[in-house]
Design an enzyme around this catalytic site. Sequence first.
Site, PDB file in Angstrom:
ATOM      1  N   TYR A 292      -9.798  37.212  25.754  1.00 25.85           N
ATOM      2  CA  TYR A 292     -10.050  38.387  26.593  1.00 25.85           C
ATOM      3  C   TYR A 292      -9.980  37.983  28.062  1.00 25.85           C
ATOM      4  CZ  TYR A 292     -12.427  42.870  27.714  1.00 25.85           C
ATOM      5  OH  TYR A 292     -12.760  44.131  28.176  1.00 25.85           O
ATOM      6  N   CYS A 293      -9.116  38.660  28.810  1.00 24.85           N
ATOM      7  CA  CYS A 293      -9.008  38.471  30.270  1.00 24.85           C
ATOM      8  C   CYS A 293      -8.715  37.001  30.597  1.00 24.85           C
ATOM      9  CB  CYS A 293     -10.269  38.980  30.951  1.00 24.85           C
ATOM     10  SG  CYS A 293     -10.153  39.038  32.757  1.00 24.85           S
TER      11      CYS A 293
END
Length: 623
Positions: free
Chosen positions: A356-357
């Site tokens: 994530y990210c």
Amino acid sequence: MTDNQNDFGALINQMLAFQGEATQRWFTQMLPETAKKLPNPGEMAEWMDVARKLQALWLEFQEQRVATQLPPNPFADPAKWLNMAGQFYHQSPLSDPQHQEKLWADSLALWESLLNQYGIGPGETEAGHSPRLPREDRRFADEKWRSQPFFALVHQTYLMIAEELEAMVDSIEGLPDDRREQMRFATRVLIEALSPANFPLTNPAVLERTLETKGDNLVKGLQHLLSDLKRGQLTHTTPGAFTLGENVAVTPGEVVYQTPLFQLIQYTPVTDKVLETPLLIFPPWINRYYILDLNPKKSFIRWAVEQGLTVFVVSWKSADASMADLTQDDYIRAQIEAIEHVRTRLKVPSVHTIGYCVAGTTLAATLAVLARREEDARIASATFFTAQVDFEKAGDLRLFVDDVQLKLVEQLSGDGYLDGRYLAATFNLLRGRELIWNYVVNNYLMGEEYPAFDLLFWNSDTTNLPARWHKEYLRDLYRDNKLVVPDALSADGTPIDLTRITTPAYIQAGREDHISPPDSVFRMTRHLRGPMRFVLAGSGHIAGVVNPPAAAKYQYWINDKTCASIDQFIEGATEHPGSWWPDWIEWIRALGPKTVAARGKRKPGGKTDHTIESAPGSYVKTR
């Protein structure tokens, strides 16, 4: 006293009397509703009591500042912004007398037009008609902004000047693109800060609330402000409303492995059979992992467990002085270590992964390292939530990676780590209206209590970062964009070349994402070489990811054709209502549909399984 002195005194008294009458007449015309609500002399004692309370609160705060060292201000150096503002003024048309004359003429025309509509201007009046305001903005949607001439004049003048300032940035000749973007950002920050909604005397709702409560809202608001100054961070949600493991991060599980950098949590299955290939989630190391486990209704982790996945998640430790020398190598080694532990624990050849990210960025580097070592078969698939590898179009965060900003990061990193409150302030500035000024108005000026909102609780739960790694990340990736240059970077002695990655990839972007813009995320498809599925989700960086199917919100777009750009993808994409999660789980099952019984170490914490502690673990609670 001489006659001349008597005459002069009489003249002064006449002037003051005339000024008082003129002021009263102006007040009645411009603020007719407010004039009716002004306190009478009999209420002045109550207002004096409010003034004493405000003074006492401020004096107590000042005494505490002297007695104790309060947290540092988590905002950028004001001198830098003042210097930028000065350069902007001298470089912009604002310093040109002709432009100043035009701005003044435009202002006079606006004022005359508005006053005429309210029947108090020097020209032909239009009283009796609903005012037709030339500019609209949702900050001033309340009827109070147009019901009295003064507030209409104030906010319309503000909007006109804001337009002029933004246009000036675009009209400056010979300005490099990166410098222009910095000036756009600085101008936007300045404009948002100077909104009349942010000041009690120019916000009709605040003024009305102050008169109604006899100033009690200002007392409550000052209490909120001083509390935030003491903790060095803006409050977004009710203090004490949420407790980890009780009403957030509540999916049952156990910490099955731990290093000085991370804890590995395995979640308890709820199905009799599970997919043979487990799922390992790497959340952002700049945030707490439980964004994916806020509550049972919108927890991606809980939903994934219900789909028959054996789910693991890494919980990164908030940095302290012992982590000062950590670099990219350490985070990549940590990801490889977590992968190996899951494989060994469950005796499986490979794992599905999610990054994530920024953890997705690191996951891409990890995949490249494993590919170079011919060990990439350990990864069955890689899913990227709003992750970037090509930072050429990385959005507003690129404004914070010039030499001055990097030097500032170094100065702020005491004891070898960067206080997470500085990062929180940076991200808040990117959405200043929603995450700063909205709270200034509601909680500082209106004196309202904070909402009990789990997402805002998570947003305020800051994480410290190793200073060296953070600086390298900003310099090498955001500023110099080296990750997409084959072998320009290396990790653990292995050169990184993203084009060697052939692992199946599911790439998700948020259409309204301001942190990882969809164009930037889409560029990952230019560098990976394996089968890819790109999905564009509705909403932004958080809501575009955390969107459970049961909520029936937003939408997502799919385009199965090979596309050279995000614009081409959107042009030929098919829109689907609701969450993209079901599309993702179908993609996962298609890669490996085999299931096994959910027993043995598939159920963490059994009789023969010695775990460390129950989820959510202790690392997520460290500050």
